[in-house]
Scaffold this motif. Sequence first.
Motif, PDB file in Angstrom:
ATOM      1  N   UNK A  77       0.828  -1.201   0.000  1.00 19.92           N
ATOM      2  CA  UNK A  77       0.000   0.000   0.000  1.00 19.92           C
ATOM      3  C   UNK A  77       0.867   1.256   0.000  1.00 19.92           C
ATOM      4  N   UNK A  78       1.898   1.260   0.826  1.00 17.77           N
ATOM      5  CA  UNK A  78       2.799   2.422   0.870  1.00 17.77           C
ATOM      6  C   UNK A  78       3.485   2.603  -0.487  1.00 17.77           C
ATOM      7  N   UNK A  79       3.950   1.500  -1.054  1.00 16.95           N
ATOM      8  CA  UNK A  79       4.599   1.571  -2.367  1.00 16.95           C
ATOM      9  C   UNK A  79       3.664   2.094  -3.443  1.00 16.95           C
ATOM     10  N   UNK A  80       2.411   1.640  -3.417  1.00 16.91           N
ATOM     11  CA  UNK A  80       1.446   2.114  -4.411  1.00 16.91           C
ATOM     12  C   UNK A  80       1.169   3.605  -4.240  1.00 16.91           C
ATOM     13  N   UNK A  81       1.062   4.064  -3.014  1.00 17.30           N
ATOM     14  CA  UNK A  81       0.803   5.490  -2.771  1.00 17.30           C
ATOM     15  C   UNK A  81       1.950   6.355  -3.294  1.00 17.30           C
ATOM     16  N   UNK A  82       3.166   5.919  -3.047  1.00 12.16           N
ATOM     17  CA  UNK A  82       4.327   6.677  -3.533  1.00 12.16           C
ATOM     18  C   UNK A  82       4.372   6.644  -5.054  1.00 12.16           C
ATOM     19  N   UNK A  83       4.162   5.456  -5.629  1.00 14.79           N
ATOM     20  CA  UNK A  83       4.187   5.315  -7.091  1.00 14.79           C
ATOM     21  C   UNK A  83       3.105   6.181  -7.732  1.00 14.79           C
ATOM     22  N   UNK A  84       1.889   6.142  -7.190  1.00 11.21           N
ATOM     23  CA  UNK A  84       0.798   6.896  -7.807  1.00 11.21           C
ATOM     24  C   UNK A  84       1.014   8.403  -7.684  1.00 11.21           C
ATOM     25  N   UNK A  85       1.707   8.833  -6.642  1.00  6.21           N
ATOM     26  CA  UNK A  85       1.996  10.264  -6.515  1.00  6.21           C
ATOM     27  C   UNK A  85       2.924  10.723  -7.640  1.00  6.21           C
ATOM     28  N   UNK A  86       3.929   9.936  -7.949  1.00  2.00           N
ATOM     29  CA  UNK A  86       4.892  10.334  -8.971  1.00  2.00           C
ATOM     30  C   UNK A  86       4.389  10.077 -10.382  1.00  2.00           C
ATOM     31  N   UNK A  87       3.624   9.022 -10.600  1.00  2.00           N
ATOM     32  CA  UNK A  87       3.204   8.666 -11.949  1.00  2.00           C
ATOM     33  C   UNK A  87       1.848   9.237 -12.349  1.00  2.00           C
TER      34      UNK A  87
END
Length: 171
Positions: free
Chosen positions: A35-45
């Motif tokens: 979940x943390x990884x997805x949140x970071x990824x979605x912020x940048x992408x």
Amino acid sequence: MNTKIRLIIIALAVILLAYCLVSGYFYACVYVLGLIGYMVWSQYRDGTVFLATQAFHKQDYDKTKNLLSEIKNPDHLRKGRRNFYEFMMGNIALKEDRIDEAEYHFQLASRLPWRKDYEKAMVLINLANINLRKKEYERTEAYLSVADKLALTERQKDIVQKIKKEIEKYK
């Protein structure tokens, strides 16, 4: 989601991760890290482009501008988000009479992939309008010729015809 909401979710997920580690729920840790990884990824992408698009369709340009300003580096956005980012930034610049900046954003948007022809045509029509304002008629005709090759809506065809009539006045 906007940036603040994503940060709140990440903070809550970190607290949950700490609890899972202390309690020995190691399988749950994997999901929380995901979940943390997805949140970071979605912020940048993805950034806040989707929310900005919704505000743009409602013609709330101040909210659109604020949401787009949350994106620190648009180069990190996916191509499917970057094209809308550049299109909206171009329109906002046009509304604020920053013609050169608008042209820059629309030119970037014209080079990015679009799913539908009429979406790309709007970018080209905006570029043609900008160059018509700048009295650069050859460039205007070039943008219109590229737009004519695309599948245009009836409204876009009318706009193209009006621009062509304007060009004829000055020849």
